[in-house]
Structure formats: C-alpha cells, structure tokens
Design a protein around this motif. Structure first.
Motif, PDB file in Angstrom:
ATOM      1  N   ARG A   1       1.019  -1.291   0.004  1.00  6.58           N
ATOM      2  CA  ARG A   1      -0.386  -0.196  -0.163  1.00  6.58           C
ATOM      3  C   ARG A   1       1.169   0.687  -0.067  1.00  6.58           C
ATOM      4  O   ARG A   1       0.551   2.381  -0.642  1.00  6.58           O
ATOM      5  N   LEU A   2       1.959   1.392   0.557  1.00  9.81           N
ATOM      6  CA  LEU A   2       2.355   2.538   0.616  1.00  9.81           C
ATOM      7  C   LEU A   2       3.655   2.328  -0.082  1.00  9.81           C
ATOM      8  O   LEU A   2       5.079   3.422  -0.278  1.00  9.81           O
TER       9      LEU A   2
ATOM     10  N   LYS B   1       0.223   7.633  -8.046  1.00  4.71           N
ATOM     11  CA  LYS B   1      -0.021   5.867  -8.527  1.00  4.71           C
ATOM     12  C   LYS B   1      -0.258   4.889  -8.714  1.00  4.71           C
ATOM     13  O   LYS B   1      -1.477   4.240  -8.630  1.00  4.71           O
ATOM     14  N   PHE B   2      -0.705   5.242 -10.143  1.00  5.35           N
ATOM     15  CA  PHE B   2      -1.644   4.438 -11.398  1.00  5.35           C
ATOM     16  C   PHE B   2      -1.193   3.385 -11.896  1.00  5.35           C
ATOM     17  O   PHE B   2       0.469   2.975 -11.852  1.00  5.35           O
ATOM     18  N   ASP B   3      -1.123   2.133 -11.301  1.00  9.42           N
ATOM     19  CA  ASP B   3      -0.317   0.740 -11.284  1.00  9.42           C
ATOM     20  C   ASP B   3      -2.181  -0.070 -11.260  1.00  9.42           C
ATOM     21  O   ASP B   3      -2.717  -0.177 -10.494  1.00  9.42           O
TER      22      ASP B   3
ATOM     23  N   HIS C   1      -7.555  -3.095  -9.612  1.00  8.85           N
ATOM     24  CA  HIS C   1      -7.602  -4.377  -9.160  1.00  8.85           C
ATOM     25  C   HIS C   1      -7.741  -4.312  -7.711  1.00  8.85           C
ATOM     26  O   HIS C   1      -5.896  -3.845  -7.172  1.00  8.85           O
ATOM     27  N   ASN C   2      -8.841  -4.498  -6.826  1.00 11.05           N
ATOM     28  CA  ASN C   2      -8.526  -4.886  -5.624  1.00 11.05           C
ATOM     29  C   ASN C   2      -7.731  -6.909  -5.446  1.00 11.05           C
ATOM     30  O   ASN C   2      -8.301  -7.313  -5.736  1.00 11.05           O
ATOM     31  N   PRO C   3      -6.654  -6.000  -4.955  1.00 12.71           N
ATOM     32  CA  PRO C   3      -5.263  -7.629  -5.026  1.00 12.71           C
ATOM     33  C   PRO C   3      -6.515  -7.968  -3.550  1.00 12.71           C
ATOM     34  O   PRO C   3      -5.695  -9.954  -4.233  1.00 12.71           O
ATOM     35  N   HIS C   4      -7.111  -8.490  -3.112  1.00 13.16           N
ATOM     36  CA  HIS C   4      -7.486  -9.230  -2.253  1.00 13.16           C
ATOM     37  C   HIS C   4      -9.152  -9.802  -2.906  1.00 13.16           C
ATOM     38  O   HIS C   4      -8.674 -10.874  -2.148  1.00 13.16           O
TER      39      HIS C   4
END
Length: 439
Positions: free
Chosen positions: A282-283, A335-337, A342-345
């Motif tokens: 997240r950071l 932080k365009f990634d 997509h929520n990674p979870h």
C-alpha cells in the motif's frame, strides 16, 4: 510432496555473516543470528537492521528499537517492500487481525490456484475414455483407485500412465493436472480442463502431435520448470534436499506471497514494536507494485516481446501495462498501478463501469475538446483529455479489449492501454459482464 531436484547450495561462506544471519532469521533462529552478528560483523546500517530483527525474535524489544534507530541514523532506507528475514506463519494467522481482508482473499481465484493430492476431488473427471483432441485415435482414460486418480493414455497399442499429485489453476480459466509416472518423473498432463463448458482440451504449450509416444500422456517437467510453476501457484515451499523434492506448506497465492513471511510481524505487533515488520505494498511506488504483481504476471524473456497484442504477451499484464502512456506519463504521486483498478484481495471486477470510472477519474477535462487540443501539451493531452469518440463510457472496450491469448480457449484483456488501431470501433457492450467475462 512435490518431487523434483533441489539444487544444494555450497553453503554460506564464513566471510559473509550478514547472509548467514539472514538465513538464520528466516528459520526463526534469532538467538543464533544475534550471536553471528554480534561476534563477526563490523557495525554498519544493514548489520544494525538485522540486529533489530534478531532482538525482535529474541523478545528483546528495547534492544530491537535501539538497533533500528542506529540503522536509521546510518542511512538504512525505509523501504515498504523489503522482504523480512522471518519464518512463514500461514494465512490462518492473519485472520484474527485482518478478518474481512482474509475472508475475501481466501475466496479469491488467487487463493485456489493450487490443489494438492487431498483436493483432487475438485477436478471434474470425464465419464469415460476420451479421444485426444488433436489425434483422435489416441485415447485417454481417468480412474480412481482409493484416494488416487490415475490417468492412462493408449497410443498404438502402448499404454502410459501417471498418478495425479496436484492441480495447477483455479479453474476460472482452466485447471492443469500434474502427476508422477512409474519412473518417478513429474509430468504435466497433455489434457487440461477448461472453463465455460469447453471441458477437456489440449494443455497450452503441448505439441499437437508429439514425436515421442509417451508425450501423448504428458510432458516431463524439468526441475527448473517445476519450481517456476510452484513459485507462482503456491505461497510457501519447503525444499527437502534429502529426497530431492518440495513440500507445499501452503498452496495458492495467499497473504505471505505478497507481504512476505509474517513471523517478525507477529512479534512486532505482539510486542508493540515501532515498525510493523512486514512488506506493505500500500505504501510502495507504482513501479514497485507492478514489479510485485509482475513476479508472476510478467512474460519470460524467451517469448516474443515486440507487439503487445501478441497472444503470448497479452496474458502477461505486467509486461504490457508498463508500455501504456497512462502509466509512463502519470506523476509518481498518482500511483497509477495494478491496484488502481484491481483490489488485490478480491477477484477482478466484471462490471466494465468500474474500470471506466478509473479512466474517467483522469480523462474528465471539462474544457471543450477543440480548446484542449489547441492549448494542451502532448503530456497534458494524453493524460487529461476527453475521448473524442465516447467521452463518458466504453473506455476499456475500445482501449483495453479482450484478445485471444496463447492459453487455449481463453481471452485476456489487453493491458497496453492505447488506441487499438487494428480493431474497428467497439461500442459499449449491452452486457458489461459479457465484455469482462475473461478478465
């Protein structure tokens, strides 16, 4: 247990106590790591940081804080993506503090991308013998003997067999069985089971007509191929050098695949340590996040690299996404990634409006298009302007269309965001689920 050949390292040189201490910490041997560092290391930033982890594992929080402070004073970088030298604790340990996230993650396709011998029942076996999809005179048969699933292939009067040991793939796109033949070889079955009523068909990467009859059963996997597959389909592998095999301690992509081993984190939380002692995507920067996802979602250099819409590349999103002007020209603070969409979870969204909203969060300039073209720099025009074709919807259907991939019977979204000059204009679909069905 997954069979293979585990390369035996020559050992860590005595002259490298930092590497020795790191290895000891990865095994939860904080006391040994402390002795290694205290007796052999000239103090520097990394040594003090490792001392802080050794003290953390010993339960000496005061010394851990002091060593961490010394490491920082010597310029040790505070990198949120640094892998902790710690033991794996398993995703079940994450539930008590992260219940909602853990619940979502455990229900995701990522979490079910590996199934061991105890979970073979999830494989839908055919009702009877089936002809080979490329050479119909070759016949494949599946049968159960107790807890085992045996596959036999008959080729011109010869029979070849294997006992299934595990499954690769969540089943969302497909599932590929892997097993052990009578000689002890690890074999990837020639047949995979594909989703969307396709059923059994040729496994991606297998030749339509093998030159060797035994390869109609499947393809023998070299040790490096076995490990490469397991590295992305499991979270914790334990090598067993005595038997030249791997034990899958935790299958599927779980918490510690992306956050690193959690042993130090538990000690830090329980002891009130000033750092969480865990990887924190997240950071991280956008580049770091893409590189993390790209650990598995990036193409090997052995395949074609030129055209993003090549079927080989389109299934490897991290390879092509970074070619997009949206990624290249976005400010680092944006932080365009991958996790922008997509929520990674959780599983990927199937509603295209979700993805369009991400596009429109930048491409929503309220000036007229003519005024924008006349006054904007190329960078501003790329990053901010409205689409001249459809400014309010249908972004992904035009600029990120589903394409055929090298994986049979499967479409993947083209993640190189651009004007798709090889395609006719695509109107926003009436059914958003139809467009994103293969995301």
């Amino acid at each position: 247990m997954i069979r293979g050949i585990v390369p035996v390292e020559d050992g860590i040189p005595e002259a490298d106590p930092l590497a020795m201490a790191r290895s000891q910490l990865e095994q939860g041997q904080g006391e040994l790591a402390w002795e290694t560092l205290a007796s052999r290391v000239r103090p520097d930033a990394e040594a003090h940081w490792l001392l802080s982890r050794a003290a953390l594992q010993r339960g000496d929080l005061q010394t851990a804080e002091a060593s961490l402070a010394e490491a920082r004073s010597l310029g040790f970088e505070n990198d949120p993506m640094r892998t902790e030298p710690a033991v794996f604790v398993g995703s079940a340990r994450c539930v008590s503090c992260h219940a909602e996230i853990a619940h979502d993650q455990q229900a995701s396709h990522h979490a079910s991308t590996f199934a061991g011998a105890d979970d073979l029942d999830q494989l839908p076996l055919p009702d009877g013998p089936i002809p080979d999809p490329e050479v119909p005179e070759v016949i494949h048969s599946f049968r159960k003997e107790g807890d085992r699933v045996i596959v036999e292939t008959e080729v011109a009067g010869e029979r070849f067999s294997m006992v299934l040991s595990h499954l690769m793939g969540s089943g969302h796109h497909g599932t590929t069985p892997v097993g052990i033949d009578p000689l002890g070889n690890v074999v990837e079955l020639r047949l995979s089971h594909y989703a969307k009523e396709v059923g059994w068909d040729l496994t991606t990467g297998h030749l339509p007509r093998p030159a060797v009859p035994s390869e109609f059963l499947g393809r023998t996997l070299a040790p490096h191929e076995q490990q490469s597959c397991l590295n992305c389909h499991t979270t914790h592998l334990q090598p067993d050098e005595s038997t030249a095999s791997w034990t899958v301690v935790e299958g599927g992509v779980r918490c510690e695949q992306c956050h690193g081993p959690g042993g130090n984190h538990l000690a830090a939380v329980n002891g009130g340590f000033s750092e969480p002692a865990i990887m924190r995507p997240r950071l991280a920067s956008a580049e770091q996040v893409v590189n993390l996802c790209g650990t598995c979602h990036r193409a090997s250099e052995s395949g074609p690299q030129d055209e993003s819409s090549n079927p080989f590349l389109v299934r490897f999103q991290a390879t092509t996404f970074v070619r997009s002007a949206c990624f290249i020209q976005s400010a680092s603070t944006a932080k365009f990634d991958c996790v922008s969409c997509h929520n990674p979870h959780r599983n990927a969204e199937t509603d295209s409006r979700h993805y369009d909203s991400v596009c429109l969060s930048c491409h929503s300039d309220t000036r007229s298009l003519d005024q924008t073209i006349a006054t904007a720099t190329p960078r501003e025009f790329t990053a901010q302007t409205l689409c001249p074709i459809e400014p309010t919807q249908g972004c992904v259907s035009c600029h990120m269309p589903p394409r055929e991939s090298s994986m049979r019977n499967t479409l993947f979204t083209d993640h190189h965001i651009r004007v798709q000059e090889d395609l006719d204009r695509v109107d926003p679909p009436d059914s958003v689920s139809e467009q994103r069905a293969e995301e």
